[in-house]
Structures are given as C-alpha cells and as structure tokens.
Scaffold this motif. Structure first.
Motif, short mmCIF file in Angstrom:
data_model
loop_
_atom_site.label_atom_id
_atom_site.label_comp_id
_atom_site.label_asym_id
_atom_site.label_seq_id
_atom_site.Cartn_x
_atom_site.Cartn_y
_atom_site.Cartn_z
N PRO A 21 -19.17 50.97 53.92
CA PRO A 21 -20.66 51.11 54.62
C PRO A 21 -21.75 50.98 53.81
CG PRO A 21 -19.77 53.30 54.50
CD PRO A 21 -18.52 52.46 53.89
N ARG A 22 -21.49 50.66 52.64
CA ARG A 22 -22.55 50.42 51.59
C ARG A 22 -23.38 49.30 52.03
NH1 ARG A 22 -19.82 50.76 45.79
NH2 ARG A 22 -18.37 49.69 47.10
N GLN A 23 -24.73 49.33 51.79
CA GLN A 23 -25.56 48.07 52.42
C GLN A 23 -25.04 46.83 51.53
OE1 GLN A 23 -29.84 48.77 51.65
NE2 GLN A 23 -30.31 46.71 51.49
N THR A 24 -24.96 45.84 52.18
CA THR A 24 -24.86 44.55 51.51
C THR A 24 -25.65 44.03 50.81
OG1 THR A 24 -25.64 43.37 53.92
CG2 THR A 24 -23.11 44.02 53.88
N PRO A 25 -25.17 43.28 49.84
CA PRO A 25 -26.34 42.61 49.00
C PRO A 25 -27.41 42.00 49.57
CG PRO A 25 -24.22 41.79 48.22
CD PRO A 25 -24.14 42.48 49.94
N ALA A 26 -28.68 42.19 48.95
CA ALA A 26 -29.89 41.68 49.45
C ALA A 26 -30.59 40.79 48.44
CB ALA A 26 -30.94 42.60 49.68
N GLY A 65 -30.83 34.23 48.94
CA GLY A 65 -29.74 33.47 49.48
C GLY A 65 -28.82 34.47 50.37
N ALA A 66 -28.89 35.79 50.24
CA ALA A 66 -28.11 36.56 50.99
C ALA A 66 -28.82 36.57 52.57
CB ALA A 66 -27.90 37.91 50.65
N VAL A 67 -28.17 36.85 53.51
CA VAL A 67 -28.29 37.04 54.99
C VAL A 67 -28.74 38.56 54.87
CG1 VAL A 67 -27.80 37.24 57.37
CG2 VAL A 67 -26.91 35.43 55.91
N HIS A 68 -30.32 38.64 55.45
CA HIS A 68 -30.75 39.99 55.54
C HIS A 68 -30.41 40.92 56.82
CE1 HIS A 68 -34.11 42.97 56.60
NE2 HIS A 68 -34.16 42.90 55.00
N HIS A 69 -30.24 40.03 57.98
CA HIS A 69 -29.92 40.62 59.14
C HIS A 69 -29.57 39.73 60.35
CE1 HIS A 69 -33.96 40.52 60.19
NE2 HIS A 69 -33.60 40.55 61.62
N PHE A 129 -44.55 41.08 69.66
CA PHE A 129 -43.98 39.87 70.74
C PHE A 129 -42.79 40.38 71.20
CE2 PHE A 129 -42.43 38.53 66.59
CZ PHE A 129 -41.25 38.19 67.01
N MET A 130 -42.29 41.39 70.66
CA MET A 130 -40.83 42.02 70.97
C MET A 130 -40.70 43.30 70.34
SD MET A 130 -38.22 40.20 68.42
CE MET A 130 -38.12 40.61 66.73
N ASN A 131 -39.64 44.40 70.98
CA ASN A 131 -39.42 45.61 70.29
C ASN A 131 -38.18 45.45 69.56
OD1 ASN A 131 -41.75 47.30 71.18
ND2 ASN A 131 -40.78 47.40 73.14
N SER A 132 -37.82 46.25 68.49
CA SER A 132 -36.65 46.01 67.72
C SER A 132 -36.20 47.47 67.29
CB SER A 132 -36.93 45.17 66.40
OG SER A 132 -37.37 43.87 66.78
N ILE A 133 -34.94 47.43 67.12
CA ILE A 133 -34.20 48.58 66.74
C ILE A 133 -32.94 48.15 65.61
CG2 ILE A 133 -32.48 48.77 68.28
CD1 ILE A 133 -32.88 52.00 68.07
N TYR A 134 -32.92 48.67 64.51
CA TYR A 134 -32.20 48.31 63.43
C TYR A 134 -31.03 49.28 63.05
CZ TYR A 134 -35.96 45.03 62.33
OH TYR A 134 -36.78 44.09 62.77
N PHE A 135 -29.85 49.00 62.85
CA PHE A 135 -28.64 49.76 62.24
C PHE A 135 -27.68 49.12 61.60
CE2 PHE A 135 -27.73 48.34 66.49
CZ PHE A 135 -26.43 48.21 66.30
N ARG A 136 -26.81 49.56 60.77
CA ARG A 136 -25.60 49.08 59.86
C ARG A 136 -24.55 49.02 60.68
NH1 ARG A 136 -28.04 47.00 55.62
NH2 ARG A 136 -30.01 48.03 54.80
N LEU A 155 -26.84 44.77 58.19
CA LEU A 155 -27.88 45.06 58.93
C LEU A 155 -27.80 44.19 60.49
CD1 LEU A 155 -30.40 46.96 59.04
CD2 LEU A 155 -31.69 45.31 58.16
N ILE A 156 -27.89 44.91 61.55
CA ILE A 156 -27.91 44.23 62.86
C ILE A 156 -29.28 44.69 63.32
CG2 ILE A 156 -26.76 44.53 65.24
CD1 ILE A 156 -25.02 43.13 63.03
N GLU A 157 -29.88 43.95 64.07
CA GLU A 157 -31.11 44.19 64.86
C GLU A 157 -30.86 43.98 66.39
OE1 GLU A 157 -35.64 42.38 65.32
OE2 GLU A 157 -34.42 41.49 64.03
#
Length: 196
Positions: free
Chosen positions: A71-76, A79-83, A115-122, A128-130
C-alpha cells in the motif's frame, strides 16, 4: 507528417498484485464489472483482467499470484502516472465519503475543483484514484471538453484564477447562441418582469 488523431481512451492498463486483490478493488469497491480475463500475452506467468468502468472503455490489470499488495504510495517520478479519475454521478458522489468510511478507506474528503467535485483515495497498491462529479451537463451534441474550452477562454479573458460555475454557465450560453438559430433579432438578456 500528419497527426495520429485519437478518438478517445481505448483502455488503461495497470500493474496489479494478485488476482483477487484486483477483483476486490475494481469490482468490489468501484463497482466495475469483471468482464474478461486471459493470460498476459507478453508475460505468460501473468494474468490480464479486464473491468468495465461504465463508458464502454476498459480498465485492465496485469496480475501475478507471486506479487503481494504493497500500500505504499506509487512513485511520483517524472513520467509516472499521478492518478486516474473516474466519473461518477452526483448521486453516487454524495455517498462516496460515507461508503469509503464504512470500509475504512482513508480519503481526501470532498475537494471543490470549480467545474467538478473530487475525492481522492489510494487503491490497495498505493495508486491514487479520483472520483469526479461534474457540476454541469453540456448541451446536446456538445462534449464536456468543448464546454471546458469555452469556459477556459472566458476565465482567461476575465483574468480569473480558475474555472468556476459562472464560467461554465456563460460558456454553455455562448455555445448555444453560436450553435442554435433563433427567429429573434436580439438575443441579449432581457427582464420581462420590468415592463412599464
């Protein structure tokens, strides 16, 4: 040389851990039906799982039973995908905090994006998923991107920091005015309640 013109996202493939972790997250948390599975045709010891996010596209995951969830954060790194963001209805979005809390999933809480509402979690692998819910519907035959482009132009012309609902409303009005005819010679705003 001419462009290789895209027509949408075909699919996104992520590297997963074991098969069941992927099924439990993508279908069991996000409600994406598990629709197809076959070997990873490039790495035979892996499986390739396909999930339907609801728009006719696919989210796919390479799994391997020798990999365990980390569950550790994926690399940032560059070139990596942020979310990855998934579109949900306003009704679903209004339930997101409670449903994540019920499962003990840590999240950002609701974020106002104008323009939108967001919520983030891993996810269980630290990715990271939004969840995103638009605050507007485009006119028939117009894409969300077209409204965003028009709202951006309005925002910049006004010197505003970010897109807000007023930019969206004015963008929709401008798009409708340009794209739909009227018998009226004067289509400017009126106040029919202020007659003498």
């Amino acid at each position: 040389m001419q462009k290789l013109q895209t027509q949408g996202v075909h699919h996104i493939t992520l590297v997963g851990a074991d098969r069941q972790t992927s099924i439990d997250f993508w279908e069991g948390v996000l409600g994406m039906p598990f629709v197809f599975e076959q070997p990873n045709l490039d790495v035979p010891e892996e499986s390739h799982l396909y999930f339907d996010p609801g728009d006719g596209r696919l989210i796919t995951v390479f799994t391997n039973e020798n990999r365990k969830p980390d569950p550790r954060q994926t690399p940032a790194d560059q070139g990596a995908v942020h979310h990855v963001a998934f579109w949900v209805s306003k009704a679903t979005f209004s339930q997101a905090v409670a449903r994540l809390d019920e499962r003990g999933i840590r999240h950002s809480g609701v974020k106002d994006r104008g323009f939108m509402n967001s919520i983030y979690f891993r996810d269980p692998l630290g990715f990271l998923i939004e969840l995103a819910a638009y605050r507007f519907f485009p006119p028939d035959g117009v894409s969300y991107g077209e409204v965003m482009l028009e709202a951006h132009k309005i925002r910049v012309a006004r010197g505003d920091y970010n897109i807000t609902e007023v930019h969206l409303a004015d963008a929709i009005e401008a798009i409708v005015k340009r794209g739909r005819g009227s018998l009226s010679d004067d289509r400017s705003p009126k106040n029919p309640y202020a007659r003498d």
